[in-house]
Design a protein around this motif. Structure first.
Motif, short mmCIF file in Angstrom:
data_model
loop_
_atom_site.label_atom_id
_atom_site.label_comp_id
_atom_site.label_asym_id
_atom_site.label_seq_id
_atom_site.Cartn_x
_atom_site.Cartn_y
_atom_site.Cartn_z
N ARG A 57 0.83 -1.21 0.00
CA ARG A 57 0.00 0.00 0.00
C ARG A 57 0.87 1.26 0.00
NH1 ARG A 57 -3.11 1.60 3.57
NH2 ARG A 57 -4.96 2.12 2.42
N GLN A 66 -4.42 7.00 -6.09
CA GLN A 66 -5.70 6.36 -6.41
C GLN A 66 -5.59 4.84 -6.44
OE1 GLN A 66 -6.97 8.21 -10.05
NE2 GLN A 66 -7.95 9.89 -8.98
N ASP A 69 -6.80 3.32 -3.26
CA ASP A 69 -8.25 3.14 -3.19
C ASP A 69 -8.67 1.82 -3.83
OD1 ASP A 69 -8.48 5.60 -1.93
OD2 ASP A 69 -8.91 6.68 -3.80
N GLU A 70 -8.03 1.48 -4.93
CA GLU A 70 -8.33 0.21 -5.58
C GLU A 70 -7.93 -0.97 -4.69
OE1 GLU A 70 -7.32 -0.27 -9.72
OE2 GLU A 70 -7.31 1.91 -9.98
N ASP A 72 -7.78 -0.90 -1.40
CA ASP A 72 -8.68 -0.91 -0.25
C ASP A 72 -10.03 -1.54 -0.61
OD1 ASP A 72 -6.79 0.22 1.37
OD2 ASP A 72 -7.61 2.26 1.21
N GLY A 73 -10.50 -1.32 -1.83
CA GLY A 73 -11.77 -1.89 -2.24
C GLY A 73 -11.62 -3.16 -3.02
N PHE A 74 -10.45 -3.74 -2.97
CA PHE A 74 -10.09 -4.89 -3.79
C PHE A 74 -11.03 -6.08 -3.65
CE2 PHE A 74 -7.85 -8.96 -3.53
CZ PHE A 74 -7.56 -9.14 -4.86
N ASP A 75 -11.39 -6.43 -2.45
CA ASP A 75 -12.12 -7.69 -2.24
C ASP A 75 -13.59 -7.47 -1.90
OD1 ASP A 75 -12.18 -10.43 -2.27
OD2 ASP A 75 -11.56 -10.64 -0.19
N TYR A 76 -14.12 -6.31 -2.24
CA TYR A 76 -15.52 -6.04 -1.97
C TYR A 76 -16.33 -6.30 -3.23
CZ TYR A 76 -13.93 -3.81 2.29
OH TYR A 76 -13.36 -3.58 3.50
N ALA A 78 -18.86 -5.76 -6.24
CA ALA A 78 -19.22 -4.57 -7.00
C ALA A 78 -20.65 -4.16 -6.69
CB ALA A 78 -19.05 -4.83 -8.49
#
Length: 80
Positions: A57, A66, A69-70, A72-76, A78
């Motif tokens: 990170r 940016q 941010d990708e 951090d939201g990697f495993d959520y 869509a």
């Protein structure tokens, strides 16, 4: 082995790598490197290596804030 290092080795000895270097844009190289970091982040997360995740990170932030941010939201899932 990193693909970048492999390409660097080829670049010194083959015309194939020279052609690839000639046809690769900066945007292509940036995208490939971001994808590599995301892959490494995914592996570190799967292994439970939060120390390595934090290092990735930090490195990603230095390259492109940016990108963090990708990660951090990697495993959520869509949003629909």
């Amino acid at each position: 082995m990193s693909l970048s290092l492999f390409d660097a080795d080829l670049a010194a000895t083959t015309t194939l790598a020279a052609k690839r270097r000639k046809s690769t844009t900066v945007a292509d190289a940036d995208d490939a490197y971001a994808a590599q970091l995301i892959g490494e982040f995914q592996e570190a997360r799967a292994e439970g290596r939060s120390d390595l995740m934090n290092l990735i990170r930090d490195h990603a932030y230095a390259i492109d804030p940016q990108l963090v941010d990708e990660l951090d939201g990697f495993d959520y899932p869509a949003a629909a």
